[in-house]
Design a protein around this motif. Structure first.
Motif, PDB file in Angstrom:
ATOM      1  N   ASN A  42       0.795  -1.222   0.000  1.00 51.20           N
ATOM      2  CA  ASN A  42       0.000   0.000   0.000  1.00 51.20           C
ATOM      3  C   ASN A  42       0.829   1.274   0.000  1.00 51.20           C
ATOM      4  N   SER A  43       2.077   1.183  -0.412  1.00 51.82           N
ATOM      5  CA  SER A  43       2.973   2.337  -0.414  1.00 51.82           C
ATOM      6  C   SER A  43       3.798   2.355  -1.690  1.00 51.82           C
ATOM      7  N   VAL A  44       4.432   3.484  -1.932  1.00 53.46           N
ATOM      8  CA  VAL A  44       5.450   3.579  -2.972  1.00 53.46           C
ATOM      9  C   VAL A  44       6.755   3.168  -2.296  1.00 53.46           C
ATOM     10  N   CYS A  45       7.459   2.220  -2.882  1.00 54.51           N
ATOM     11  CA  CYS A  45       8.665   1.714  -2.247  1.00 54.51           C
ATOM     12  C   CYS A  45       9.869   1.867  -3.168  1.00 54.51           C
ATOM     13  N   TYR A  46      10.992   2.144  -2.546  1.00 53.27           N
ATOM     14  CA  TYR A  46      12.261   2.279  -3.258  1.00 53.27           C
ATOM     15  C   TYR A  46      13.207   1.215  -2.702  1.00 53.27           C
ATOM     16  N   GLY A  47      13.784   0.448  -3.598  1.00 55.75           N
ATOM     17  CA  GLY A  47      14.817  -0.494  -3.207  1.00 55.75           C
ATOM     18  C   GLY A  47      16.143  -0.036  -3.769  1.00 55.75           C
ATOM     19  N   ASP A  63      -0.932  11.057  -0.582  1.00 53.52           N
ATOM     20  CA  ASP A  63      -2.243  11.295  -1.173  1.00 53.52           C
ATOM     21  C   ASP A  63      -2.078  11.783  -2.613  1.00 53.52           C
ATOM     22  N   TRP A  64      -0.843  11.907  -3.089  1.00 55.10           N
ATOM     23  CA  TRP A  64      -0.476  12.283  -4.451  1.00 55.10           C
ATOM     24  C   TRP A  64      -0.774  13.741  -4.796  1.00 55.10           C
ATOM     25  N   THR A  65      -1.285  14.518  -3.842  1.00 56.19           N
ATOM     26  CA  THR A  65      -1.706  15.879  -4.138  1.00 56.19           C
ATOM     27  C   THR A  65      -1.108  16.917  -3.201  1.00 56.19           C
ATOM     28  N   VAL A  66      -1.118  16.626  -1.913  1.00 55.32           N
ATOM     29  CA  VAL A  66      -0.688  17.601  -0.911  1.00 55.32           C
ATOM     30  C   VAL A  66       0.556  17.157  -0.160  1.00 55.32           C
TER      31      VAL A  66
END
Length: 137
Positions: A42-47, A63-66
């Motif tokens: 449920n998140s954006v993840c960076y490896g 929330d992609w906006t704020v």
């Protein structure tokens, strides 16, 4: 960064490695493996990778906006001190998805590190509610 690669491709993430790192952290040591798996889903993840081996991780909730919340930033102990964490944070804050949003994070011991990226400590504005599974131990 030599041959290190940073990717948002979740299929490359090594859940067992991430779980092991977080079990040794002060902020996530009580999270179950299933909770960590769901948080990744449920998140954006960076490896961060050295060849096929995962050596770093960061997770972003947004929330992609704020706003976005940067969390679970960790670099394998054997790779620390090489600027990998700095490159990872630069990748996140300059990502087109996040560069124009408010960024938040929580840290107990890395304020100076994050201040170099424009984060400012504002404790008097932040409140937190501890989840039941930690509060009712």
């Amino acid at each position: 960064m030599n041959n290190f690669v940073i990717s948002k491709d979740k299929s490359l993430l090594e859940l067992d490695t991430i779980y092991s790192w977080l079990q040794h952290s002060y902020w996530a040591s009580k999270r179950s493996k299933n909770k960590i798996k769901k948080s990744i889903e449920n998140s954006v993840c960076y490896g961060v990778y050295d060849g096929d081996k995962q050596i770093g991780f960061a997770r972003v909730i947004t929330d992609w906006t704020v706003m976005y919340w940067l969390c679970d930033v960790i670099i394998d102990e054997k790779y620390r001190g090489q600027g990998i964490g700095k490159k990872l944070i630069e990748e996140v804050i300059h990502d087109d998805d996040f560069k124009d949003l408010f960024g938040y994070l929580g840290t107990k011991d890395a304020h100076t590190f994050y201040e170099a990226f424009g984060f400012v400590q504002e404790q008097e504005k932040v409140m937190i509610r501890t989840p039941d599974y930690l509060r009712n131990e």
